[in-house]
Design a protein around this motif. Structure first.
Motif, short mmCIF file in Angstrom:
data_model
loop_
_atom_site.label_atom_id
_atom_site.label_comp_id
_atom_site.label_asym_id
_atom_site.label_seq_id
_atom_site.Cartn_x
_atom_site.Cartn_y
_atom_site.Cartn_z
N ASP A 238 -62.02 36.18 88.59
CA ASP A 238 -63.09 35.10 88.64
C ASP A 238 -63.32 34.69 90.03
O ASP A 238 -63.76 33.94 90.31
CB ASP A 238 -62.64 34.20 87.98
N TRP A 239 -62.81 35.71 90.76
CA TRP A 239 -63.14 35.59 92.37
C TRP A 239 -63.10 36.85 93.12
O TRP A 239 -63.35 36.83 94.32
CB TRP A 239 -61.89 34.72 93.17
N GLU B 178 -49.22 33.77 84.07
CA GLU B 178 -50.08 33.33 83.09
C GLU B 178 -49.71 33.94 81.54
O GLU B 178 -50.43 33.55 80.75
CB GLU B 178 -51.44 33.09 83.43
N HIS C 122 -61.12 23.91 85.58
CA HIS C 122 -61.33 24.69 84.47
C HIS C 122 -61.36 23.83 83.09
O HIS C 122 -61.55 24.15 81.88
CB HIS C 122 -60.29 25.56 84.02
N GLU D 162 -50.18 26.61 91.01
CA GLU D 162 -51.80 26.56 90.73
C GLU D 162 -52.39 25.43 90.63
O GLU D 162 -51.99 24.82 89.61
CB GLU D 162 -52.01 27.80 90.01
C1 BMA Z 1 -55.43 31.23 87.75
C2 BMA Z 1 -54.87 32.48 88.59
C3 BMA Z 1 -56.06 33.48 88.55
C4 BMA Z 1 -57.29 32.61 88.72
C5 BMA Z 1 -57.39 31.31 88.99
C6 BMA Z 1 -58.55 30.62 89.01
O1 BMA Z 1 -55.54 31.62 86.49
O2 BMA Z 1 -53.63 32.71 88.03
O3 BMA Z 1 -55.84 34.60 87.42
O4 BMA Z 1 -58.14 33.58 89.32
O5 BMA Z 1 -56.39 30.82 88.10
O6 BMA Z 1 -59.21 30.76 87.68
#
Ligand code: BMA
Length: 843
Positions: free
Chosen positions: A176-177, A437, A503, A539
């Motif tokens: 996604d990047w 994840e 998200h 994250e």
């Molecule tokens: C998490 C990361 C990546 C992803 C990011 C942004 O899930 O581990 O897999 O790029 O978020 O969505």
């Protein structure tokens, strides 16, 4: 030793046709094959040859997809001069990295295959070499053809399900990047070495114990011998400055464990807590005729643990705290992704620049994320030298992996064995983590079957921990990021990813509950961080545009508009309007490209500031923040704070200030009061006064206060509370709180009472003076009124700013040092200074 890097030859064939043409054979005529650099990758070579357009420009990625369908052949010849070989001689050919499905030929004969980009391949070529000319050829098969028709029931992998069958950097299949760019090539060094009778197979250095006066270190040495009647010995030299310790012993078997006592040891610390002291370690393997092999490394004396004991102040929760040399520390950092879509191109200078930027932003920890690569040696060496801790993932990300396939598991065992051996001597490596994840997402997808067995589970819970235990045993193994508790993304134990912000994944959640999402502006707002009681957050983050210069380099003129297809192409996330939701919540929607750059940077920067301050105030209930993400692999729109060219976004400077070891911050309370906190990550006790001011944007001071405080080492503390009645004297849209340390201990900070979009700020006028300084310019900026988001833009790569994207108080004057390390001399014409809303600065 023969270095086989350098100039090789490269050609592509349709699948199968290279072998048919005899491209492996010594007498095949490759005179018309173009040269290619090793280490390298085929895309970079093709750009040089003019066969493909630079992939990162506009949508060129789409026009070079054919590259992944071809078979790629590398060839080179080399000379062996030694005609006489002793019976004990062995020649070992070593590829440090082959990407990915490779068949290796020497003098026309196939000598081996390799199918794992992450680890090297060694081949004993003693009987295949010949005196004089030798011909080495490597064929890389098309990745998708090799993966074949595998499928995996119930696979929920984002970004291409087939990728899980290839031990190849997963983000290259698109992320996604990241765009899909499946390259091929000899991406790391190639070397041919001759050994006589024996060699060092492995060396493991570890700290057994230490106190102020003495450290005991152990060095386990594995030897590989093929001439049994040899008498062997090892000699160890451990040195630092004047200090040199030597030990020697005969070796009868294939393994020897040695111990050394180091008096007055220099201990390895993260750069913020002490000196990252390193020792040079040399291990020599000796035979009767002298030196047979030598191993050289830099090592550190230190201990690292993760405290997961109960947190008595928050009943029902556990800590997740790194303890370095007995000292608990708050991990301030970010997630690291590969620094290029073409990892072969990342050299030591690029690593150094990015890691130095991380250190300059007050980070002490990075997470090497599991969808990338185990980085090259230089990365870890620099982390050792710079005093950065590394949370090391194994390379499994966002998918189910086929642990029911014995060949796959055997491959993983070989990989993990090689990786742990390669990385375990680095003092920077703080822990091992099984995946990104994979455990959490499976529970989200199959929420009505909590605790189910799923493909991949045994890798994270058995295969990897067994290997880590056997080969390391000095660090924590953690099954996944996130992991622990009820939902695998719990706020009461383990570590967490907060993807509510951006998200829209609603938190908290418990096993058995259906996951919910809210993509509305409220749903994705960064204010949700303020309720997150995570113990360690590895994250969380928000997108921001890179600087305009980066867009100009890669987007054609026609696409340089907000939300143009060319611009949206650079955003690989879906749906593509999450950034708009976030901007609607905090800044309002942009009306132009410049506004998009500014507003998205503000949303990210203010969001990171808000989050980092919140989590750090909770020290040690929360013990770490690794935000998503430090860097980029291409010039895209992403969560990074440093773009592909290492231009810093506003979020970089906001994070740097929020990561200052001493940091003051404000927190709104439900009763309308605002509390002022100071966090001390240093090991010193402090005495200071915090001077705080309630003022209007146009320069009126409504109230000033001063609060003396003392702070123990390594704590966070409430310093004072500013009552609601007092704050009510000001219009919340037209005023702000400001704090300054009397002793200049922490960076100034400020607090707004409403969202950025709702502030009522009169237009500030900036005055700017620029003067020449050694290696750059000094930029003096002053403002008549409160100036928000004052930015100094210099579109020259490699420029460093002492600070940027700052606020100026009414009447305040600030000096920003702008420096350039390269040959490029900066001139006044390179500099544009502005603040928001758009003002033209008087220079
Ligand atoms: C998490 C990361 C990546 C992803 C990011 C942004 O899930 O581990 O897999 O790029 O978020 O969505």
């Amino acid at each position: 030793m023969l270095d086989l890097n350098g100039s090789w030859k490269l050609m592509d064939f349709a699948p199968g046709l290279g072998v048919a043409a005899g491209a492996f054979s010594s007498d095949f005529d490759d005179s018309d094959w173009p040269p290619v650099g090793v280490p390298g990758d085929v895309h970079t070579a093709l750009v040089r040859q003019g066969r493909i357009e630079p992939p990162f420009f506009n949508m060129n990625v789409e026009t070079c997809q054919w590259v992944e369908d071809q078979e790629w052949w590398y060839r080179r010849s080399f000379q062996i001069d030694e005609p006489v070989l002793s019976p004990g001689s062995r020649f070992i050919l070593r590829f440090d990295g082959l990407d990915t499905f490779a068949t290796i030929y020497l003098n026309g004969a196939e000598i081996g295959q390799h199918a794992n980009m992450f680890i090297g391949k060694e081949l004993d070529v003693t009987s295949d070499l010949r005196p004089g000319d030798n011909l080495l050829a490597v064929c890389f098969d098309p990745v998708m053809q090799q993966i074949g028709d595998h499928s995996l029931d119930g696979q929920w992998a984002s970004y291409g399900a087939e990728r899980v069958w290839a031990r190849k950097a997963q983000y290259n299949f698109s992320w996604d990047w990241a765009p899909r760019l499946l390259s091929a090539g000899i991406w790391q060094d190639v070397i041919l070495k001759r050994f006589e009778g024996a060699r060092l197979a492995d060396v493991f250095f570890k700290t057994v114990m230490f106190n102020e006066d003495l450290a005991r270190v152990a060095i386990d040495i594995d030897i590989n011998r093929w001439t049994n009647n040899r008498e062997l010995g090892v000699e160890i030299v451990l040195s630092r400055g004047e200090q040199e310790l030597v030990a020697a012993a005969p070796v009868s078997g294939n393994r020897i464990e040695m111990a050394l006592d180091v008096f007055d040891p220099a201990i390895w610390w993260t750069h913020d807590l002490g000196e990252p002291a390193l020792y040079d370690l040399e291990v020599r393997l000796l035979g009767q005729e002298g030196l047979l092999d030598v191993y050289r490394d830099q090592v550190g004396i230190r201990t690292i643990e993760v405290d997961q004991s109960l947190d008595p102040e928050e009943p029902g929760t556990r800590f997740f705290t790194f303890v370095l040399n007995g000292v608990p520390l708050f991990a301030r950092g970010a997630d690291w992704i590969p620094a290029d879509s073409f990892v072969a191109q990342v050299d030591e200078d690029r690593y150094r620049d990015l890691l130095r930027l991380a250190v300059e932003a007050n980070m002490n920890c990075l997470r090497v994320w599991g969808g990338g690569i185990y980085e090259k040696r230089a990365f870890y060496q620099l982390c050792d030298q710079f005093g950065l801790l590394v949370w090391q993932d194994f390379m499994f990300a966002c998918a189910l992996y086929p642990d029911f396939d014995p060949d796959f598991v055997a491959q993983i065992e070989v990989e993990a064995d090689a990786v742990v051996r390669r990385l375990r001597n680095h003092p920077s490596i703080a822990m091992w983590c099984g995946s990104n994840e994979n455990i959490w997402i499976d529970d989200l997808v199959n929420w009505d079957e909590p605790g189910r067995d799923f493909p991949g589970k045994t890798i994270y819970h058995q295969v990897l921990p067994d290997i880590v235990d056997r080969l390391d045993g000095t660090r924590l193994y953690w099954p996944s990021s996130p992991f622990g508790g009820n939902d695998h993304n719990d706020e009461r134990q383990g570590n967490r990813h907060n993807w509510q912000v951006w998200h829209g994944a609603e938190l908290p959640r418990r096993f058995g509950e259906e996951p919910r999402r809210d993509f509305s502006p409220d749903g994705v707002s960064f204010r949700h961080y303020g309720h997150d009681m995570a113990r360690f957050i590895s994250e969380f983050g928000m997108h921001a545009s890179p600087v305009l210069e980066t867009l100009r380099r890669n987007v054609p003129e026609t696409g340089l508009r907000f939300a143009s297809p060319e611009l949206l192409y650079r955003n690989k996330d879906r749906p593509k309007d999450k950034g708009n939701m976030l901007m609607r919540a905090h800044t309002g929607l942009p009306a132009s490209l410049q506004e998009y750059v500014d507003f998205s940077m503000i949303a990210q920067a203010e969001g990171l500031k808000f989050a980092l301050e919140h989590y750090r105030r909770r020290k040690f209930h929360c013990s770490g923040t690794l935000f998503w993400q430090l860097n980029d692999c291409w010039p895209g729109l992403s969560w990074s704070v440093l773009d592909y060219y290492h231009f810093a976004k506003a979020g970089y400077f906001y994070a740097k200030r929020a990561y200052a070891p001493l940091m003051a911050s404000f927190q709104s309370e439900v009763d309308g009061s605002v509390s002022l906190w100071v966090v001390n990550d240093t090991l010193a006790e402090l005495h200071d006064s915090a001077l705080w001011t309630l003022a209007t944007f146009d320069g009126e001071t409504i109230h000033q206060g001063s609060q003396g405080y003392s702070l123990d080492a390594n704590v966070s503390r409430l310093v004072t509370s500013i009552p609601a009645e007092l704050l009510r004297r000001a219009d919340p849209r037209a005023s702000f709180l400001h704090v300054r340390s009397q002793g200049s201990l922490f960076p100034d900070n400020r607090h707004f009472f409403v969202e950025i979009k709702d502030l009522l700020r009169p237009q500030a006028n900036l005055e700017v003076g620029i003067s020449e300084a050694e290696r750059g310019l000094d930029v003096q900026i002053s403002s008549d009124l409160f100036a928000y988001f004052v930015q100094v833009v210099v579109p020259v790569q490699g420029t460093r700013f002492s600070d940027n994207y700052i606020d100026l108080l009414p009447g305040e004057k600030r000096l920003i040092q702008v420096r350039h390390a390269g040959d490029r001399a900066l001139t006044k014409d390179d500099v544009v200074v502005s603040c928001l809303p758009g003002t033209s600065a008087t220079i």
